[in-house]
Design a protein around this motif. Structure first.
Motif, PDB file in Angstrom:
ATOM      1  N   ARG A  58      29.895  45.216  32.919  1.00 26.87           N
ATOM      2  CA  ARG A  58      31.284  45.700  32.851  1.00 26.87           C
ATOM      3  C   ARG A  58      31.838  45.455  31.456  1.00 26.87           C
ATOM      4  N   PRO A  59      32.803  46.249  31.044  1.00 24.57           N
ATOM      5  CA  PRO A  59      33.429  45.987  29.748  1.00 24.57           C
ATOM      6  C   PRO A  59      34.106  44.617  29.759  1.00 24.57           C
ATOM      7  N   VAL A  60      34.050  43.951  28.633  1.00 28.39           N
ATOM      8  CA  VAL A  60      34.637  42.611  28.523  1.00 28.39           C
ATOM      9  C   VAL A  60      36.044  42.744  27.928  1.00 28.39           C
ATOM     10  N   TYR A  61      36.971  41.952  28.435  1.00 28.03           N
ATOM     11  CA  TYR A  61      38.344  41.967  27.894  1.00 28.03           C
ATOM     12  C   TYR A  61      38.598  40.699  27.085  1.00 28.03           C
ATOM     13  N   VAL A  62      39.165  40.879  25.903  1.00 29.97           N
ATOM     14  CA  VAL A  62      39.477  39.742  25.025  1.00 29.97           C
ATOM     15  C   VAL A  62      40.954  39.768  24.639  1.00 29.97           C
ATOM     16  N   SER A  63      41.402  40.932  24.150  1.00 33.53           N
ATOM     17  CA  SER A  63      42.746  40.984  23.562  1.00 33.53           C
ATOM     18  C   SER A  63      43.805  41.384  24.585  1.00 33.53           C
ATOM     19  N   GLN A  64      44.973  40.781  24.454  1.00 35.73           N
ATOM     20  CA  GLN A  64      46.062  41.166  25.366  1.00 35.73           C
ATOM     21  C   GLN A  64      46.639  42.533  24.975  1.00 35.73           C
ATOM     22  N   TRP A  65      46.226  43.027  23.832  1.00 39.06           N
ATOM     23  CA  TRP A  65      46.711  44.350  23.402  1.00 39.06           C
ATOM     24  C   TRP A  65      45.656  45.433  23.638  1.00 39.06           C
ATOM     25  N   ASP A  66      44.664  45.075  24.449  1.00 40.55           N
ATOM     26  CA  ASP A  66      43.597  46.030  24.776  1.00 40.55           C
ATOM     27  C   ASP A  66      44.215  47.220  25.529  1.00 40.55           C
ATOM     28  N   ASN A  71      47.632  51.722  32.283  1.00 40.77           N
ATOM     29  CA  ASN A  71      48.996  51.166  32.248  1.00 40.77           C
ATOM     30  C   ASN A  71      49.144  50.049  31.199  1.00 40.77           C
ATOM     31  N   ASN A  72      48.051  49.769  30.488  1.00 47.63           N
ATOM     32  CA  ASN A  72      48.058  48.733  29.460  1.00 47.63           C
ATOM     33  C   ASN A  72      48.435  47.346  29.997  1.00 47.63           C
ATOM     34  N   MET A  73      48.070  47.092  31.237  1.00 42.75           N
ATOM     35  CA  MET A  73      48.400  45.785  31.825  1.00 42.75           C
ATOM     36  C   MET A  73      47.146  45.122  32.418  1.00 42.75           C
ATOM     37  N   PRO A  74      46.154  44.831  31.591  1.00 38.90           N
ATOM     38  CA  PRO A  74      44.940  44.220  32.145  1.00 38.90           C
ATOM     39  C   PRO A  74      45.220  42.880  32.825  1.00 38.90           C
ATOM     40  N   HIS A  75      46.239  42.163  32.345  1.00 38.63           N
ATOM     41  CA  HIS A  75      46.505  40.843  32.948  1.00 38.63           C
ATOM     42  C   HIS A  75      46.956  40.976  34.395  1.00 38.63           C
ATOM     43  N   ASN A 105      47.679  34.446  25.232  1.00 41.22           N
ATOM     44  CA  ASN A 105      46.525  35.340  25.074  1.00 41.22           C
ATOM     45  C   ASN A 105      46.253  36.001  26.424  1.00 41.22           C
ATOM     46  N   LEU A 106      45.308  36.931  26.458  1.00 43.55           N
ATOM     47  CA  LEU A 106      45.113  37.701  27.694  1.00 43.55           C
ATOM     48  C   LEU A 106      44.709  36.805  28.859  1.00 43.55           C
ATOM     49  N   LEU A 107      43.769  35.874  28.613  1.00 42.26           N
ATOM     50  CA  LEU A 107      43.271  35.045  29.716  1.00 42.26           C
ATOM     51  C   LEU A 107      44.355  34.129  30.280  1.00 42.26           C
ATOM     52  N   SER A 108      45.126  33.498  29.392  1.00 40.32           N
ATOM     53  CA  SER A 108      46.178  32.605  29.906  1.00 40.32           C
ATOM     54  C   SER A 108      47.273  33.422  30.607  1.00 40.32           C
ATOM     55  N   THR A 109      47.523  34.631  30.127  1.00 41.16           N
ATOM     56  CA  THR A 109      48.527  35.481  30.779  1.00 41.16           C
ATOM     57  C   THR A 109      48.026  35.902  32.158  1.00 41.16           C
ATOM     58  N   LEU A 110      46.735  36.244  32.236  1.00 38.59           N
ATOM     59  CA  LEU A 110      46.131  36.594  33.528  1.00 38.59           C
ATOM     60  C   LEU A 110      46.281  35.445  34.524  1.00 38.59           C
ATOM     61  N   CYS A 111      46.045  34.206  34.046  1.00 40.26           N
ATOM     62  CA  CYS A 111      46.136  33.039  34.948  1.00 40.26           C
ATOM     63  C   CYS A 111      47.553  32.872  35.477  1.00 40.26           C
ATOM     64  N   ILE A 112      48.533  33.077  34.620  1.00 40.97           N
ATOM     65  CA  ILE A 112      49.929  32.948  35.060  1.00 40.97           C
ATOM     66  C   ILE A 112      50.294  34.077  36.021  1.00 40.97           C
ATOM     67  N   ALA A 113      49.718  35.257  35.797  1.00 39.57           N
ATOM     68  CA  ALA A 113      50.088  36.426  36.606  1.00 39.57           C
ATOM     69  C   ALA A 113      49.282  36.520  37.889  1.00 39.57           C
ATOM     70  N   ARG A 114      48.386  35.560  38.144  1.00 45.16           N
ATOM     71  CA  ARG A 114      47.437  35.714  39.257  1.00 45.16           C
ATOM     72  C   ARG A 114      48.119  35.542  40.617  1.00 45.16           C
ATOM     73  N   ASP A 115      47.500  36.171  41.629  1.00 45.19           N
ATOM     74  CA  ASP A 115      47.884  35.803  42.994  1.00 45.19           C
ATOM     75  C   ASP A 115      46.626  35.470  43.786  1.00 45.19           C
ATOM     76  N   CYS A 116      45.690  34.783  43.122  1.00 47.12           N
ATOM     77  CA  CYS A 116      44.452  34.335  43.780  1.00 47.12           C
ATOM     78  C   CYS A 116      44.183  32.903  43.304  1.00 47.12           C
ATOM     79  N   PRO A 117      43.274  32.189  43.963  1.00 49.67           N
ATOM     80  CA  PRO A 117      42.987  30.819  43.534  1.00 49.67           C
ATOM     81  C   PRO A 117      42.336  30.765  42.144  1.00 49.67           C
ATOM     82  N   LEU A 118      42.451  29.576  41.538  1.00 51.86           N
ATOM     83  CA  LEU A 118      41.933  29.355  40.180  1.00 51.86           C
ATOM     84  C   LEU A 118      41.019  28.123  40.185  1.00 51.86           C
ATOM     85  N   LEU A 119      39.808  28.295  39.665  1.00 53.62           N
ATOM     86  CA  LEU A 119      38.887  27.166  39.496  1.00 53.62           C
ATOM     87  C   LEU A 119      38.682  26.945  38.003  1.00 53.62           C
ATOM     88  N   VAL A 120      38.727  25.704  37.557  1.00 48.81           N
ATOM     89  CA  VAL A 120      38.428  25.455  36.146  1.00 48.81           C
ATOM     90  C   VAL A 120      37.246  24.490  36.016  1.00 48.81           C
TER      91      VAL A 120
END
Ligand code: CTP
Length: 403
Positions: A58-66, A71-75, A105-120
């Motif tokens: 799958r394509p990899v996401y890095v930038s929050q401006w990807d 809809n330009n909202m990968p997070h 950044n995109l990953l931290s924004t994704l974590c804040i926007a999540r509605d699923c569990p998070l494992l670190v």
């Protein structure tokens, strides 16, 4: 496949342990999961998005401006698809960001926007891990319901030794598999015997049997995945300890009996899977028995080993006891007869010698109310089915049970 139908977002942050995530991704995909890789800029310094794209397919996401998402909202979109987000490796900085709700950044924004569990899965130098700021952040993350896996202790890429290195990829895979299992045994203490026993004749020879231990180890794994506190007492087998299981190795039936009797008072469910030798020689030769050269043969006299399961079942306040019986013929008759003889509420029977060492098995449940066949399955899948059957029947003790 264990993770079939599961969709993970796997987020990499900056750290040398990024190299382990290539292997983890392969394992997850082999396990049936779909894996969406997201990386911080720092992570791309350690492993390339090309590698991760090739492995995940799958394509990899890095930038929050990807701008690849319409809809330009990968997070938002990538988080909504995920059953779980796993951050591995999780750097000191990224854990600080998560603990404080930062999203730069995109990953931290994704974590804040999540509605699923998070494992670190933390990975860092031991001083960075021990730093009070990191420890505060870990405490905060746990309080926020984030599951923190590890870290391990040992030698580190920086040359130092201590806590902080990422858990092995096999352990991370196991923890992710466990995450998806319903916690039907949460708070229950489960004791399992597995494998054969070895009864010595002299310092180099002994009597054993063909039990591989696979069924007992699969049950230990399934019980741990179901949230139980598992104590596994294993005879001589060449199997890895399942993730999250406490293992004690023994050789003889008497040693297995002694460990079991010691642990039983703190046990809610006892599952006796071991193929325990019924007899041992009454005198183990101190030295290797030599051939006489005149054709005369050694003779041994035997005494009976303790019946571990029957002894536990006879206690005044026994745990819920489950027996196993491997029979080579007439399972229907021998299974129920054995259940009654051992005085256990549930006995799981199989045509043993045909399945010893195999990766699949087919069993029948014997209980006072009747007989229930369980179809042939891979020992891991079968173990999960059997743990669910045991959980349904065992009295509920310990903490609240989750679905
Ligand atoms: N078992 C045990 N201790 C023993 C023998 C058996 O705990 N000394 C347990 C096994 O772990 C299994 C069950 O009892 O859960 C049945 O084991 P099996 O060997 O089939 O029973 P036996 O009583 O030895 O019967 P058989 O005469 O068929 O060998």
């Amino acid at each position: 496949m264990e993770l079939a139908g599961k969709h993970l977002v796997l987020g990499l942050t900056g750290g040398i342990a990024c190299y382990k995530i290539a292997e983890l991704t392969r394992r997850l995909i082999k396990g049936g999961a779909t894996v969406q890789i997201m990386m911080t800029e720092a992570a791309t310094q350690f492993i390339t998005p090309v590698t991760m794209q090739a492995l995940s397919g799958r394509p990899v996401y890095v930038s929050q401006w990807d701008s690849r998402m319409p809809n330009n909202m990968p997070h938002i979109d990538l988080s909504r698809e995920a059953d779980v987000i796993v951050i591995a490796p999780a750097s000191t900085d990224f854990m600080a960001k998560l603990a404080h709700g930062m999203c730069d950044n995109l990953l931290s924004t994704l974590c804040i926007a999540r509605d699923c569990p998070l494992l670190v899965v933390p990975a860092m130098n031991r001083q960075m891990w021990q730093n009070p700021a990191t420890q505060r952040n870990v405490t905060q993350l746990r309080a926020d319901g984030v599951e923190v896996l590890g870290p391990d202790s040992g030698s580190q890429a920086c040359g130092e030794v201590g806590d902080g290195r990422m858990i092995e990829t096999a352990a991370a895979f196991e923890a992710i598999c466990a995450f998806f299992q319903p916690k039907i045994l949460r708070g229950q203490r489960v004791l399992i015997t597995a494998g054969p026993t070895f009864e010595p004749l002299d310092p180099v020879r002994g009597i054993t049997n063909r039990s591989s231990g696979k069924m007992g180890f699969a049950l230990a794994r399934a019980a741990a995945q179901a949230g139980a506190d598992v104590h596994l007492v294993a005879g001589p087998v060449a199997l890895k300890t399942p993730w999250g299981v406490y293992r004690e190795d023994v050789q003889t039936a008497q040693q297995m009996h002694d460990v079991v009797m010691q642990v039983t008072p703190d046990t809610d469910i006892f599952i006796a899977v071991a193929a325990v030798a019924d007899w041992r020689v009454d005198h183990v030769s101190e030295h290797k028995i030599k051939k006489t050269g005149d054709g005369s043969l050694p003779t041994f006299s035997f005494i009976e080993n303790p019946d571990i399961l029957a002894t536990v079942a006879k206690l005044a306040n026994p745990p819920y006891c489950v027996g196993f019986a491997a029979e080579s013929w007439d399972l229907d008759v021998h299974g129920e007869e054995k259940r009654k003889r051992k005085n256990v509420p549930l006995l799981i029977g199989n045509l043993g010698p045909l399945t010893f060492g195999h990766d699949d098995n087919e069993v029948v449940l014997f209980e006072a109310s009747g007989v229930t066949p369980v179809p042939r399955a891979d020992k891991r899948d079968l173990a999960r089915t059997l743990i669910a059957e045991i959980a349904k029947r065992a009295p509920k003790t310990g903490g609240p049970l989750l679905s």
